[in-house]
Scaffold this motif. Structure first.
Motif, PDB file in Angstrom:
ATOM      1  N   LEU A  93       0.856  -1.188   0.000  1.00 37.40           N
ATOM      2  CA  LEU A  93       0.000   0.000   0.000  1.00 37.40           C
ATOM      3  C   LEU A  93       0.888   1.233   0.000  1.00 37.40           C
ATOM      4  N   LEU A  94       0.881   1.964  -1.114  1.00 32.94           N
ATOM      5  CA  LEU A  94       1.654   3.205  -1.213  1.00 32.94           C
ATOM      6  C   LEU A  94       0.878   4.310  -0.509  1.00 32.94           C
ATOM      7  N   GLN A  95       1.403   4.761   0.630  1.00 38.01           N
ATOM      8  CA  GLN A  95       0.683   5.728   1.458  1.00 38.01           C
ATOM      9  C   GLN A  95       0.476   7.050   0.737  1.00 38.01           C
ATOM     10  N   THR A  96       1.467   7.457  -0.072  1.00 37.38           N
ATOM     11  CA  THR A  96       1.384   8.771  -0.728  1.00 37.38           C
ATOM     12  C   THR A  96       0.207   8.870  -1.669  1.00 37.38           C
ATOM     13  N   GLU A  97      -0.153   7.735  -2.300  1.00 33.70           N
ATOM     14  CA  GLU A  97      -1.260   7.756  -3.268  1.00 33.70           C
ATOM     15  C   GLU A  97      -2.441   6.926  -2.799  1.00 33.70           C
ATOM     16  N   ASN A  98      -2.302   6.319  -1.608  1.00 33.66           N
ATOM     17  CA  ASN A  98      -3.334   5.422  -1.098  1.00 33.66           C
ATOM     18  C   ASN A  98      -3.722   4.395  -2.159  1.00 33.66           C
ATOM     19  N   LYS A  99      -2.704   3.778  -2.729  1.00 37.42           N
ATOM     20  CA  LYS A  99      -2.904   2.865  -3.858  1.00 37.42           C
ATOM     21  C   LYS A  99      -2.247   1.520  -3.562  1.00 37.42           C
ATOM     22  N   ILE A 100      -2.971   0.448  -3.843  1.00 40.96           N
ATOM     23  CA  ILE A 100      -2.421  -0.900  -3.663  1.00 40.96           C
ATOM     24  C   ILE A 100      -1.682  -1.302  -4.930  1.00 40.96           C
ATOM     25  N   VAL A 101      -0.464  -1.779  -4.779  1.00 41.29           N
ATOM     26  CA  VAL A 101       0.348  -2.215  -5.914  1.00 41.29           C
ATOM     27  C   VAL A 101       0.978  -3.560  -5.585  1.00 41.29           C
ATOM     28  N   ALA A 102       1.620  -4.147  -6.584  1.00 42.57           N
ATOM     29  CA  ALA A 102       2.389  -5.372  -6.396  1.00 42.57           C
ATOM     30  C   ALA A 102       3.868  -5.028  -6.563  1.00 42.57           C
ATOM     31  N   VAL A 103       4.678  -5.456  -5.611  1.00 42.98           N
ATOM     32  CA  VAL A 103       6.103  -5.150  -5.626  1.00 42.98           C
ATOM     33  C   VAL A 103       6.888  -6.452  -5.777  1.00 42.98           C
ATOM     34  N   LYS A 104       7.641  -6.554  -6.862  1.00 44.66           N
ATOM     35  CA  LYS A 104       8.485  -7.723  -7.075  1.00 44.66           C
ATOM     36  C   LYS A 104       9.909  -7.372  -6.634  1.00 44.66           C
ATOM     37  N   VAL A 105      10.340  -7.978  -5.542  1.00 45.46           N
ATOM     38  CA  VAL A 105      11.664  -7.718  -4.988  1.00 45.46           C
ATOM     39  C   VAL A 105      12.616  -8.792  -5.504  1.00 45.46           C
ATOM     40  N   LEU A 106      13.656  -8.364  -6.206  1.00 44.10           N
ATOM     41  CA  LEU A 106      14.608  -9.304  -6.787  1.00 44.10           C
ATOM     42  C   LEU A 106      15.573  -9.835  -5.733  1.00 44.10           C
ATOM     43  N   ASN A 107      15.845 -11.116  -5.804  1.00 50.68           N
ATOM     44  CA  ASN A 107      16.868 -11.731  -4.948  1.00 50.68           C
ATOM     45  C   ASN A 107      18.215 -11.546  -5.630  1.00 50.68           C
ATOM     46  N   MET A 108      18.945 -10.495  -5.212  1.00 47.83           N
ATOM     47  CA  MET A 108      20.173 -10.132  -5.912  1.00 47.83           C
ATOM     48  C   MET A 108      21.304 -11.135  -5.684  1.00 47.83           C
ATOM     49  N   GLN A 109      21.098 -12.085  -4.755  1.00 46.76           N
ATOM     50  CA  GLN A 109      22.099 -13.131  -4.563  1.00 46.76           C
ATOM     51  C   GLN A 109      21.952 -14.227  -5.613  1.00 46.76           C
ATOM     52  N   ARG A 110      20.818 -14.202  -6.288  1.00 41.78           N
ATOM     53  CA  ARG A 110      20.543 -15.238  -7.289  1.00 41.78           C
ATOM     54  C   ARG A 110      21.184 -14.835  -8.605  1.00 41.78           C
ATOM     55  N   ARG A 111      21.964 -15.741  -9.179  1.00 42.15           N
ATOM     56  CA  ARG A 111      22.619 -15.466 -10.462  1.00 42.15           C
ATOM     57  C   ARG A 111      21.575 -15.202 -11.550  1.00 42.15           C
ATOM     58  N   GLY A 112      21.767 -14.119 -12.276  1.00 46.09           N
ATOM     59  CA  GLY A 112      20.842 -13.765 -13.352  1.00 46.09           C
ATOM     60  C   GLY A 112      19.746 -12.814 -12.915  1.00 46.09           C
ATOM     61  N   ALA A 113      19.699 -12.453 -11.596  1.00 49.97           N
ATOM     62  CA  ALA A 113      18.623 -11.583 -11.121  1.00 49.97           C
ATOM     63  C   ALA A 113      18.699 -10.208 -11.765  1.00 49.97           C
ATOM     64  N   MET A 114      19.922  -9.645 -11.855  1.00 49.60           N
ATOM     65  CA  MET A 114      20.072  -8.328 -12.465  1.00 49.60           C
ATOM     66  C   MET A 114      19.662  -8.360 -13.933  1.00 49.60           C
ATOM     67  N   LYS A 115      20.041  -9.417 -14.620  1.00 50.34           N
ATOM     68  CA  LYS A 115      19.658  -9.537 -16.029  1.00 50.34           C
ATOM     69  C   LYS A 115      18.138  -9.651 -16.156  1.00 50.34           C
ATOM     70  N   SER A 116      17.531 -10.383 -15.243  1.00 54.20           N
ATOM     71  CA  SER A 116      16.076 -10.509 -15.264  1.00 54.20           C
ATOM     72  C   SER A 116      15.417  -9.157 -15.032  1.00 54.20           C
ATOM     73  N   PHE A 117      15.962  -8.388 -14.070  1.00 54.10           N
ATOM     74  CA  PHE A 117      15.446  -7.049 -13.773  1.00 54.10           C
ATOM     75  C   PHE A 117      15.494  -6.164 -15.016  1.00 54.10           C
ATOM     76  N   MET A 118      16.649  -6.159 -15.680  1.00 55.68           N
ATOM     77  CA  MET A 118      16.810  -5.306 -16.841  1.00 55.68           C
ATOM     78  C   MET A 118      15.963  -5.797 -18.015  1.00 55.68           C
ATOM     79  N   ALA A 119      15.844  -7.110 -18.153  1.00 53.15           N
ATOM     80  CA  ALA A 119      15.017  -7.656 -19.235  1.00 53.15           C
ATOM     81  C   ALA A 119      13.580  -7.218 -19.079  1.00 53.15           C
ATOM     82  N   GLU A 120      13.085  -7.229 -17.838  1.00 49.34           N
ATOM     83  CA  GLU A 120      11.704  -6.841 -17.614  1.00 49.34           C
ATOM     84  C   GLU A 120      11.515  -5.342 -17.867  1.00 49.34           C
ATOM     85  N   CYS A 121      12.465  -4.527 -17.422  1.00 48.55           N
ATOM     86  CA  CYS A 121      12.378  -3.085 -17.672  1.00 48.55           C
ATOM     87  C   CYS A 121      12.371  -2.790 -19.174  1.00 48.55           C
TER      88      CYS A 121
END
Length: 985
Positions: free
Chosen positions: A695-723
């Motif tokens: 829940l983002l308090q500033t906008e009173n809006k419910i969102v989904a947050v995907k937190v990357l496991n940066m210890q996992r190999r390929g996580a950064m690449k996955s992050f950038m691929a999605e962006c």
């Protein structure tokens, strides 16, 4: 001593009976296996001498004598024939061979199984006669021969099965009279003889079946008056007689004679007289259908007393008197809080439409009052009926405006209001009916413009507004209706140019725009290769008739008459058959087709080389300058491209994608929004991270947050691929990426997160497999057939967008149910682009092609077979995954189900069942979700599963394109509704 010898002899005899002769069972089972088609024997691979007989799969033995007592081979898709050796399993009590593909005949030797109590061989391809020897199985309680090709009559010898409780002989080719021996089966609880070719009258002595609970005689040729003997079957709960030739009146005290009825179906006979008011005395009545008969009189308000009533189907009779009071029953039905469907179309009902209909059950999905003389207006609060999927009021005398509250009916699929006298504008709020398939409001007195909001209903298949007084232009947004098949806007006052976007409606088959004031040229619609009928007559259109009409191989009617077209009329394709083409009333057309009565065309202009020399010189100069400019542009572009490529090689970090997002969030913001990344807020997890509800308090809006496991190999690449995948693409069926977070956490560790629009109905996976979900998160109901079909169309549409209509093709690479999210309306949104690939045509070594981890090709079961052999990601791989997804959605089985292994896959499992065995493999939750299985359902399931199979062909080149898959699924949905509408009439 003598007593000892006697006991010893008795023991030896028991060993002979119960011990040594299990070898005969073993040999019988091996013989049964040998008669199974070789390609289908994998399920019986454990049947060999390496294991003890009683540990063989699908086999059970008695505890004492170790002889086979139960053989459960149902639903294993076995082919071949049933071996006569089945008769050697003399201790068998339970035998299930149903839901397979056995052919041939039922062996006479089955009659040797004198201990048998349960015999099921339904849903196979067995033919020939029903063996009279089955009468030797005198202990039988359950006999299921349903859905085969068994012919001739039913042997009278079966009359000796006095203990029989259940007899299923429906869906065969049985002929002759009603089997009179059935009167002897006085223990019968269920009798199903439906869908055969039986004929004649029902004998009076059927009344001897006093224990009968369910009787099905549907779709035979039985005749005579409604059998008086039925009134003596007071224990009946289900009586299905639809599609026969029964005649006469129903007894007035019907409800008192059959007081336990739950479902009573008398549709499609020749019954006359009034509907007995005593039906209201049957408190258990849930479904009553007597449509397509010759019933007269009024519809009793007493139906309102039936608290359990779900369906009331009285269409196509002569009920009512076209007068005031005919609709009083509608007021009473507001008491039926569980009413799902009401159809009283094409009767003689008159009077004003009561406002009380807005107080009917919110569970009501179908309200069909078509084809009567009902007047008045639609109540403004019609939007209260939030469950409504079909509202059919056509062919009446209704007036007044269309209520804006219709927009509240977000699940509405059919709005059929043609042939009334509605006035005023078309409410823009109809655009909120985001699942609308069929909008028919033609032949009214509507005015104003066509709301552009209607052009934003992505599911729309039929749009009929013809014969009104609509004005203004055809909105440019028409091109957004990718699923539109019929556009009927003829006989209005529309004007202006036809929009070029009309050519984007690739599913279009019928375009009727005649009798308007359109001008300008015909837009480029050469991409509409499936078009069948085009009528643009009586407008002010001009220009030439394009030759692409010659290439429309399915075109069967073309009317361009009474316009201002000029030039030569094409001569190929449909123009070769003048009876299918009309072009009269265009004074400046010419051509050589005599039947069209055109004037001859003048000679062609002279060749270029004979024209004036100064003109040639000007053309030469223009061409030279043009070539020089193109060459200069090519050099500049090439230099820019090389510079960009070099920069990417120098800076191996990800390109700056985050500046595209409008909002920046810090680690602290997200930590607060998820209550410290609390486990109670976890809504999903994947290979590279965890998804939290926030829940983002500033906008009173419910969102989904995907937190990357940066210890996992390929996580950064996955992050950038999605962006990179989601930054420049927009589609209603894509999950919306709101922003991203690139920061450090409170311990100084690298932190990456993606923030998406929240999908309240979670993933498709939990809807398909609720048994695997914790009870607190389990859906409250199952997905219906139509909902699943809509989801499949949503996914196909977005894949077509990614593969064809993006700036560059994108392969998702990991399509599966857990990556498909559902919003409030169960609209599908494809998510998780962590493995996505941009398929650049000219730069195979571009930076982005290195983003995803090498070798990652998706999820086992969904990944295309070529990926397992080192194949590169492609749109063909996505199509394969989509095909598997479709099969899973409609069979309810994962591709990794324990049933599958080796060459036996979800694909082959489905292929073996089509087309005849579709009900065997269909997800039972679909069939148990209130859907009445019949022809449209069967055809719909067959068509859908066929599309799934064609998408997951072994060879990538043989797979359907996603655009074709989407079109076929939309066509299936259209046929489903059309057949269902026809059936209702």
């Amino acid at each position: 001593m003598r007593l000892f010898l006697l006991l010893a002899f008795n023991a030896l005899m028991q060993l002979e009976a119960y011990g040594f002769t299990d070898e005969s069972d073993r040999q019988a089972l091996l013989e049964i296996k040998s008669q199974v088609s070789e390609s289908k024997r994998d399920a019986l691979s454990a049947w060999n001498n390496s294991f003890p007989l009683c540990s063989w799969k699908w086999v059970r033995c008695g505890r004492k004598h170790k002889r086979v007592t139960r053989l459960d081979l149902g639903g294993l898709q076995l082919g071949g024939v049933i071996s006569p050796s089945i008769g050697n399993l003399s201790f068998l009590i339970y035998l299930d061979l149903s839901n397979n593909s056995f052919g041939g005949t039922i062996p006479q030797e089955m009659g040797n199984l004198f201990r048998l109590k349960y015999l099921a061989v339904g849903f196979n391809y067995l033919e020939g006669e029903i063996p009279a020897s089955l009468s030797n199985c005198s202990r039988l309680l359950y006999l299921d021969l349903f859905s085969n090709n068994l012919g001739d009559g039913v042997p009278s010898e079966l009359g000796s099965l006095r203990k029989l409780l259940y007899l299923y002989l429906g869906l065969n080719d049985l002929k002759g009279k009603f089997p009179v021996f059935i009167r002897n089966l006085t223990s019968l609880i269920v009798l199903n003889l439906g869908y055969n070719h039986l004929e004649g009258e029902i004998p009076d002595d059927i009344a001897m079946l006093s224990q009968m609970v369910s009787l099905t005689l549907t779709m035979n040729n039985f005749s005579g008056v409604f059998p008086p003997a039925f009134y003596n079957l007071s224990s009946l709960e289900n009586l299905y007689l639809l599609g026969n030739g029964f005649s006469g009146n129903l007894k007035p005290d019907f409800g008192n004679l059959l007081p336990n009825i739950h479902e009573l179906s008398l549709h499609g006979n020749f019954l006359t007289g009034a509907i007995p008011t005593t039906l209201a005395n049957i408190s258990t009545l849930e479904m009553f259908g007597i449509g397509k008969n010759r019933m007269t009189g009024s519809i009793s308000p007493n139906f309102g007393k039936l608290e359990n009533l779900h369906y009331l189907e009285l269409a196509n009779n002569s009920l009512g008197s076209y007068s005031f009071g005919d609709l009083a029953f509608l007021d009473a039905l507001t008491n039926c809080s569980h009413l799902h469907g009401l159809s009283v179309s094409y009767n003689r009902l008159g009077g004003a439409l009561p406002t009380s209909i807005v107080n009917m059950s919110t569970e009501l999905t179908v309200l069909n009052l078509k084809g009567n003389l009902i007047y008045g207006s639609i109540p403004h609060d019609i939007g209260n009926l939030i469950g409504l999927q079909s509202l059919l009021l056509a062919d009446n005398l209704l007036t007044g405006p269309l209520p804006t509250s219709l927009g509240n009916l977000v699940g509405l699929g059919e709005l059929i209001l043609f042939s009334n006298s509605f006035e005023g504008i078309v409410p823009p709020s109809l655009g909120d009916c985001s699942h609308m398939l069929d909008l028919q409001i033609g032949y009214n007195k509507l005015n104003g413009t066509i709301p552009k909001e209607i052009m934003q209903i992505p599911t729309l298949v039929h749009l009929n507004m013809e014969s009104n007084s609509l004005s203004g232009s055809l909105p440019n947004d028409i091109g957004r209706l990718q699923n539109l098949v019929e556009l009927l806007l003829g006989n209005n006052n529309l004007s202006g140019h036809l929009p070029q976007t009309l050519g984007k409606c690739l599913s279009m088959e019928v375009i009727y725009l005649q009798e308007n004031h359109f001008d300008g040229t015909i837009p480029d619609i050469k991409g509409l290769m499936g078009v069948k009928k085009v009528d643009l007559s009586n407008n002010n259109l001009s220009g030439s008739i394009s030759e692409y009409f010659e290439n429309f191989s399915k075109l069967e009617y073309l009317n361009l008459s009474d316009n201002n077209f000029e030039g030569r009329v094409p001569t190929e394709g449909i123009f070769q058959n003048a009876t299918l083409v009309s072009v009269f009333g265009n004074k400046n057309l010419c051509g050589s087709i005599k039947e069209l009565k055109l004037k001859p065309c003048i000679a062609q202009a002279p060749p270029v080389e004979t024209r004036h020399p100064s003109l040639l010189k000007k053309v030469a100069i223009g061409v030279s300058v043009g070539i020089a400019l193109l060459l200069l542009l090519f050099i500049v572009s090439l230099s820019w491209f090389k510079k960009r490529k070099n920069n990417q090689k120098i800076n191996n970090s990800a390109p700056s994608t985050l500046e595209i997002f409008h909002e920046k969030l810090s680690y602290g913001d997200l930590r607060n929004a998820t209550d410290g990344f609390s486990s109670s807020n976890i809504v999903g997890s994947g290979s590279f991270g965890t998804v939290f509800k926030a829940l983002l308090q500033t906008e009173n809006k419910i969102v989904a947050v995907k937190v990357l496991n940066m210890q996992r190999r390929g996580a950064m690449k996955s992050f950038m691929a999605e962006c990179e995948s989601l930054k420049d693409i927009r589609h209603r069926n894509l999950v919306k990426l709101l922003t991203a977070c690139a920061s450090i956490d409170f311990q100084g560790n690298e932190f990456r997160a993606l923030i998406y629009e929240f999908m309240p109905n979670g993933s498709l996976d939990k809807w398909l497999h609720p048994e695997e979900v914790e009870e607190i998160h389990r859906p409250s109901r199952t997905l219906t057939l139509l909902e699943r079909l809509n989801i499949a169309i949503d996914v196909a549409s977005v894949l077509d967008y990614l593969h064809v209509h993006c700036h560059e093709p994108i392969a998702h690479c990991d399509l599966k149910p857990s990556n498909i999210l559902l919003d409030d309306d169960l609209t599908a949104h494809v998510s998780d682009f962590g493995l996505a690939r941009l398929l650049l045509k000219f730069d195979q070594e571009s930076f982005f092609n290195q983003l995803s981890s090498a070798g990652v090709r998706g999820t086992i079961g969904y990944a295309a077979p070529e990926y397992g052999m080192g194949g590169q990601p492609s749109i063909h791989g996505d199509v394969y995954s989509f095909g598997v997804l479709v099969l899973e959605m409609f069979t309810g089985k994962r591709p990794t189900n324990e049933l599958f292994g080796g060459n036996f896959t979800l694909n082959s499992y489905t292929k073996a069942a089509l087309p005849e065995r579709v009900l065997d493999i269909a997800d039972k939750s679909i069939l148990h979700s209130g859907l009445r299985v019949g022809f449209p359902v069967l055809e719909c399931l067959k068509g859908i599963l066929d599309v799934g199979l064609r998408c997951c062909e072994e060879s990538p080149l043989n797979r359907l394109a996603t655009s074709e898959a989407a079109k076929e699924l939309i066509s299936i949905r259209e046929r489903f509704f059309k057949t269902r509408r026809t059936a209702r009439r």
